[in-house]
Scaffold this motif. Structure first.
Motif, PDB file in Angstrom:
ATOM      1  N   SER A  87     -45.121   9.207  22.568  1.00 55.22           N
ATOM      2  CA  SER A  87     -45.175   8.206  23.629  1.00 55.22           C
ATOM      3  C   SER A  87     -46.434   7.361  23.470  1.00 55.22           C
ATOM      4  N   VAL A  88     -46.259   6.106  23.123  1.00 57.09           N
ATOM      5  CA  VAL A  88     -47.407   5.203  22.986  1.00 57.09           C
ATOM      6  C   VAL A  88     -48.132   5.072  24.318  1.00 57.09           C
ATOM      7  N   GLN A  89     -47.396   4.973  25.409  1.00 57.47           N
ATOM      8  CA  GLN A  89     -48.026   4.798  26.722  1.00 57.47           C
ATOM      9  C   GLN A  89     -48.908   5.991  27.077  1.00 57.47           C
ATOM     10  N   LYS A  90     -48.405   7.206  26.892  1.00 53.87           N
ATOM     11  CA  LYS A  90     -49.193   8.404  27.209  1.00 53.87           C
ATOM     12  C   LYS A  90     -50.417   8.516  26.303  1.00 53.87           C
ATOM     13  N   GLU A  91     -50.239   8.226  25.009  1.00 53.01           N
ATOM     14  CA  GLU A  91     -51.369   8.305  24.081  1.00 53.01           C
ATOM     15  C   GLU A  91     -52.398   7.228  24.404  1.00 53.01           C
ATOM     16  N   GLU A 101     -61.336   1.845  22.442  1.00 52.31           N
ATOM     17  CA  GLU A 101     -61.094   0.417  22.676  1.00 52.31           C
ATOM     18  C   GLU A 101     -59.826  -0.032  21.966  1.00 52.31           C
ATOM     19  N   PHE A 102     -58.939  -0.667  22.718  1.00 47.01           N
ATOM     20  CA  PHE A 102     -57.672  -1.171  22.185  1.00 47.01           C
ATOM     21  C   PHE A 102     -57.713  -2.687  22.081  1.00 47.01           C
ATOM     22  N   SER A 103     -57.210  -3.210  20.969  1.00 48.58           N
ATOM     23  CA  SER A 103     -57.066  -4.660  20.812  1.00 48.58           C
ATOM     24  C   SER A 103     -55.640  -5.092  21.142  1.00 48.58           C
ATOM     25  N   VAL A 104     -54.699  -4.167  21.084  1.00 52.08           N
ATOM     26  CA  VAL A 104     -53.308  -4.426  21.471  1.00 52.08           C
ATOM     27  C   VAL A 104     -52.888  -3.292  22.396  1.00 52.08           C
ATOM     28  N   VAL A 105     -52.527  -3.644  23.619  1.00 54.90           N
ATOM     29  CA  VAL A 105     -52.045  -2.650  24.578  1.00 54.90           C
ATOM     30  C   VAL A 105     -50.600  -2.295  24.240  1.00 54.90           C
ATOM     31  N   PRO A 106     -50.065  -1.211  24.809  1.00 45.41           N
ATOM     32  CA  PRO A 106     -48.683  -0.850  24.495  1.00 45.41           C
ATOM     33  C   PRO A 106     -47.729  -2.033  24.661  1.00 45.41           C
ATOM     34  N   THR A 107     -47.016  -2.311  23.572  1.00 42.09           N
ATOM     35  CA  THR A 107     -46.132  -3.475  23.518  1.00 42.09           C
ATOM     36  C   THR A 107     -44.832  -3.082  22.837  1.00 42.09           C
ATOM     37  N   ALA A 108     -43.708  -3.347  23.520  1.00 44.27           N
ATOM     38  CA  ALA A 108     -42.395  -3.098  22.918  1.00 44.27           C
ATOM     39  C   ALA A 108     -42.077  -4.246  21.964  1.00 44.27           C
ATOM     40  N   MET A 109     -41.591  -3.873  20.773  1.00 42.78           N
ATOM     41  CA  MET A 109     -41.222  -4.858  19.758  1.00 42.78           C
ATOM     42  C   MET A 109     -39.902  -4.399  19.135  1.00 42.78           C
ATOM     43  N   THR A 111     -37.186  -2.174  18.302  1.00 42.69           N
ATOM     44  CA  THR A 111     -36.883  -0.741  18.353  1.00 42.69           C
ATOM     45  C   THR A 111     -38.132   0.141  18.335  1.00 42.69           C
ATOM     46  N   VAL A 112     -39.319  -0.465  18.473  1.00 43.56           N
ATOM     47  CA  VAL A 112     -40.562   0.309  18.491  1.00 43.56           C
ATOM     48  C   VAL A 112     -41.464  -0.167  19.624  1.00 43.56           C
ATOM     49  N   LYS A 113     -42.413   0.695  19.967  1.00 45.80           N
ATOM     50  CA  LYS A 113     -43.515   0.321  20.864  1.00 45.80           C
ATOM     51  C   LYS A 113     -44.790   0.620  20.083  1.00 45.80           C
ATOM     52  N   ILE A 114     -45.744  -0.298  20.141  1.00 44.68           N
ATOM     53  CA  ILE A 114     -46.990  -0.145  19.396  1.00 44.68           C
ATOM     54  C   ILE A 114     -48.203  -0.356  20.293  1.00 44.68           C
ATOM     55  N   GLN A 126     -52.996   1.547  14.226  1.00 48.79           N
ATOM     56  CA  GLN A 126     -51.832   1.314  15.089  1.00 48.79           C
ATOM     57  C   GLN A 126     -51.130   2.644  15.383  1.00 48.79           C
ATOM     58  N   ILE A 127     -50.761   2.812  16.639  1.00 42.03           N
ATOM     59  CA  ILE A 127     -49.882   3.931  16.966  1.00 42.03           C
ATOM     60  C   ILE A 127     -48.510   3.350  17.263  1.00 42.03           C
ATOM     61  N   ILE A 128     -47.481   4.112  16.895  1.00 39.38           N
ATOM     62  CA  ILE A 128     -46.115   3.602  16.993  1.00 39.38           C
ATOM     63  C   ILE A 128     -45.186   4.687  17.533  1.00 39.38           C
ATOM     64  N   GLU A 129     -44.287   4.236  18.373  1.00 37.67           N
ATOM     65  CA  GLU A 129     -43.245   5.099  18.947  1.00 37.67           C
ATOM     66  C   GLU A 129     -41.903   4.453  18.654  1.00 37.67           C
ATOM     67  N   MET A 130     -41.007   5.235  18.091  1.00 37.29           N
ATOM     68  CA  MET A 130     -39.655   4.743  17.875  1.00 37.29           C
ATOM     69  C   MET A 130     -38.903   4.807  19.197  1.00 37.29           C
ATOM     70  N   LEU A 131     -38.272   3.711  19.585  1.00 29.69           N
ATOM     71  CA  LEU A 131     -37.527   3.667  20.859  1.00 29.69           C
ATOM     72  C   LEU A 131     -36.074   4.003  20.648  1.00 29.69           C
TER      73      LEU A 131
END
Length: 131
Positions: A87-91, A101-109, A111-114, A126-131
């Motif tokens: 889970s990108v949001q939980k991480e 420090e994050f330069s990109v907040v959780p963003t759905a793109m 089939t993935v969230k990064i 980058q952290i990535i979650e497959m949706l």
């Protein structure tokens, strides 16, 4: 063939070890001195301790082209590598609570969230979650 080790250039191995273990939750796998100021230093996922090792490589300190490449990627906001999470949001929330420090907040793109964060050692990760 399979990937056994992949490297991430870091400008301070000790600082990187603390960040990757204490903050990200990796486990130190190998730590062997190779010179007075460099080590063969790897970490692995706590969940896959026999999986791919991440080499915290001191190359920016010893090879100017590596330092230039790492800085160019960082300055452009391009992640050096990515890690998979459930889970990108939980991480993201866990890491924010730890001061990352994050330069990109959780963003759905599609089939993935990064999300993208600064590893404090010269890299965007980058952290990535497959949706």
């Amino acid at each position: 063939m399979k990937v056994k080790v992949t490297g991430i250039p870091v400008n301070d191995q000790e600082k990187a070890l603390k960040f990757y273990t204490d903050i990200l939750g990796f486990v130190k796998k190998v730590d062997v001195p190779i010179s007075a100021d460099s080590r063969w230093l790897t970490v692995v996922s706590k969940e896959e301790q026999d999986g791919t090792e991440v080499l915290l490589e001191p190359s920016p300190n010893h090879f100017e082209p590596s330092k230039t490449y790492q800085k160019a990627l960082f300055d452009a906001g391009i992640p050096y590598t990515q890690f998979s999470v459930d889970s990108v949001q939980k991480e993201y929330e866990r890491l924010i609570d730890l001061g990352v420090e994050f330069s990109v907040v959780p963003t759905a793109m599609g089939t993935v969230k990064i999300a993208v964060f600064n590893d404090t050692c010269g890299n965007n990760i980058q952290i990535i979650e497959m949706l």
